[in-house]
Design a protein around this motif. Sequence first.
Motif, mmCIF file in Angstrom:
data_model
loop_
_atom_site.group_PDB
_atom_site.id
_atom_site.type_symbol
_atom_site.label_atom_id
_atom_site.label_comp_id
_atom_site.label_asym_id
_atom_site.label_seq_id
_atom_site.Cartn_x
_atom_site.Cartn_y
_atom_site.Cartn_z
ATOM 1 N N ASP A 129 37.787 15.101 39.055
ATOM 2 C CA ASP A 129 39.008 14.472 38.570
ATOM 3 C C ASP A 129 39.583 13.600 39.689
ATOM 4 O OD1 ASP A 129 40.676 16.176 40.292
ATOM 5 O OD2 ASP A 129 40.314 17.765 38.826
ATOM 6 N N PHE A 130 40.660 12.894 39.368
ATOM 7 C CA PHE A 130 41.292 12.021 40.354
ATOM 8 C C PHE A 130 41.788 12.812 41.566
ATOM 9 C CE2 PHE A 130 41.901 8.933 36.828
ATOM 10 C CZ PHE A 130 41.407 7.806 37.458
ATOM 11 N N VAL A 140 42.409 4.442 44.553
ATOM 12 C CA VAL A 140 43.017 5.722 44.215
ATOM 13 C C VAL A 140 43.386 6.387 45.538
ATOM 14 C CG1 VAL A 140 42.742 7.949 43.058
ATOM 15 C CG2 VAL A 140 41.601 5.923 42.122
ATOM 16 N N ILE A 141 44.637 6.853 45.632
ATOM 17 C CA ILE A 141 45.119 7.492 46.852
ATOM 18 C C ILE A 141 45.963 8.717 46.494
ATOM 19 C CG2 ILE A 141 45.112 5.426 48.307
ATOM 20 C CD1 ILE A 141 48.049 5.041 47.731
ATOM 21 N N PHE A 188 38.180 3.188 47.078
ATOM 22 C CA PHE A 188 38.403 1.827 46.600
ATOM 23 C C PHE A 188 37.072 1.148 46.340
ATOM 24 C CE2 PHE A 188 38.370 1.896 51.199
ATOM 25 C CZ PHE A 188 37.516 0.854 51.538
ATOM 26 N N GLY A 189 37.126 0.083 45.592
ATOM 27 C CA GLY A 189 35.927 -0.692 45.321
ATOM 28 C C GLY A 189 36.269 -1.947 44.549
ATOM 29 N N GLY A 190 35.321 -2.873 44.519
ATOM 30 C CA GLY A 190 35.457 -4.112 43.777
ATOM 31 C C GLY A 190 34.684 -4.021 42.476
#
Length: 124
Positions: free
Chosen positions: A53-54, A8-9, A108-110
């Motif tokens: 929220d985002f 998410v950016i 970010f993540g896996g």
Amino acid sequence: MSYIDGFVIAVPTANKQKFIQHANDGDSVFVEHGATRILECWGDDVQNGKQTDFRRAVNAKDDETVVFSWIEWPDKATRDVGMEKAMKDPRLSPQSNPMPFDGMRMIFGGFAPVVELGKNNLNS
């Protein structure tokens, strides 16, 4: 089952075309190194939440749009090898493909899928 890298950016809204070009130039590197699918999604209906929220997650400013993206890999082993190779690929360097957004605010993540539904796998 597949493995997912999620991102998410916050991208300056004025940089939408620059972001699309950045993604087109860079995403093929991940595919070359084993990714099976990549989606780059420009925020269209990103609501403000009451607690989080985002937008808050990436400290988006009023003139920025939230982008939600993911890279799908066939499995974690392929991802680990592919991601290592991609991160060393000069086509992803800031000099070759500069980010049209503040990478320090990227989250970010896996992720290992635990449920997968769709027309092709409803019986899974």
